[in-house]
Design an enzyme around this catalytic site. Structure first.
Site, PDB file in Angstrom:
ATOM      1  N   ASP A   1       2.467   2.625   3.348  1.00 12.07           N
ATOM      2  CA  ASP A   1       3.515   1.693   2.905  1.00 12.07           C
ATOM      3  C   ASP A   1       4.145   0.927   4.053  1.00 12.07           C
ATOM      4  O   ASP A   1       5.083   0.159   3.816  1.00 12.07           O
ATOM      5  CB  ASP A   1       4.613   2.457   2.160  1.00 12.07           C
TER       6      ASP A   1
ATOM      7  N   ASP B   1       5.627   9.955   2.305  1.00 12.42           N
ATOM      8  CA  ASP B   1       6.936   9.353   2.037  1.00 12.42           C
ATOM      9  C   ASP B   1       6.813   7.839   1.898  1.00 12.42           C
ATOM     10  O   ASP B   1       6.318   7.170   2.805  1.00 12.42           O
ATOM     11  CB  ASP B   1       7.912   9.670   3.172  1.00 12.42           C
TER      12      ASP B   1
ATOM     13  N   ASP C   1      -0.611   8.318   3.067  1.00 10.80           N
ATOM     14  CA  ASP C   1       0.713   8.635   3.554  1.00 10.80           C
ATOM     15  C   ASP C   1       1.489   9.310   2.426  1.00 10.80           C
ATOM     16  O   ASP C   1       1.100   9.228   1.253  1.00 10.80           O
ATOM     17  CB  ASP C   1       1.389   7.336   4.000  1.00 10.80           C
TER      18      ASP C   1
END
Length: 231
Positions: free
Chosen positions: A181, A23, A21
């Site tokens: 995240d 961001d 990922d």
């Protein structure tokens, strides 16, 4: 778990490639989102939203962020298309100005590359600004593939983008780790059949990411553990 048991577990789960990922995993972009939304809302004559709201809301794509923001400030119905156009224009300018690469990311990417593992980025951010952000932050050279929220028919947490990325990498989902995240990443990975590694920083809609099951939870990207060999 003993060191021998841990070594066996890592060998069993050794990946053929990793999907990461962007961001909240590679780059802290919260400041960019706050700035872009502030500019967009000002253009519309609407009140600003606070940083905490943005942090709770990002992760499911820019369109969702804009829709949720308009609802938060009580905007009139039918304003989305104009707001989305303004948001995209501001994002193209702001992209990366208020963002920073997380500690341990460069070291982690270098370590993963040293293992000979192909790396891809899969984000819900549109692909063009995602590639530009990676370029501006000096991370683009690590990745063989970069896919965004507009690269596939659906976005994470749907598993389709992960399956499409695995296909592009030429690797089996069960041997392709997803590193993210948020619960978004974990749900997408579970649906695609990919093992998931979760970083403990980033954005997870205000929830503790350690409560989400994962192969590993790490405080820095360079703490990801991978077996040296498959033998």
């Amino acid at each position: 778990m003993s060191s021998t048991e841990e070594a066996i577990r890592l060998r069993v789960h050794r990946p053929q490639a990793l999907i990461l990922d962007l961001d909240g995993t590679l780059v802290d972009t919260l400041g960019d989102f706050v700035a872009v939304l502030g500019l967009t809302l000002a253009d519309l004559g609407l009140p600003a939203v606070d940083r905490a709201f943005v942090e709770r809301t990002i992760g499911r794509g820019g369109e969702n962020l804009v829709r949720q923001t308009l609802a938060q400030v009580g905007a009139k119905p039918g304003l989305f298309d104009h707001a989305w156009s303004l948001y995209q224009a501001h994002y193209a300018t702001v992209n990366g100005q208020h963002a920073a690469v997380y500690p341990g990311v460069v070291e982690g990417l270098e370590a993963l590359r040293a293992h000979g593992l192909p790396l891809a980025v899969l984000t819900n951010k549109p692909a063009a600004p995602a590639r530009e952000l990676l370029r501006r932050k000096g991370l683009d050279g690590f990745f063989t593939q970069v896919f965004g929220g507009d690269s596939f028919a659906r976005k994470k947490p749907d598993p389709l983008p992960l399956l499409g990325t695995c296909e592009a990498l030429g690797t089996r989902p069960s041997a392709t780790w997803m590193v993210g995240d948020s619960r978004n990443d974990a749900e997408a990975a579970r649906g695609a059949g990919c093992p998931v590694v979760l970083v403990t920083y980033g954005y997870n809609h205000g929830e503790d990411i350690r409560a989400v099951p994962a192969l590993q939870h790490v405080d820095r990207l360079d703490a990801i553990r991978i077996a040296a060999t498959t033998s």
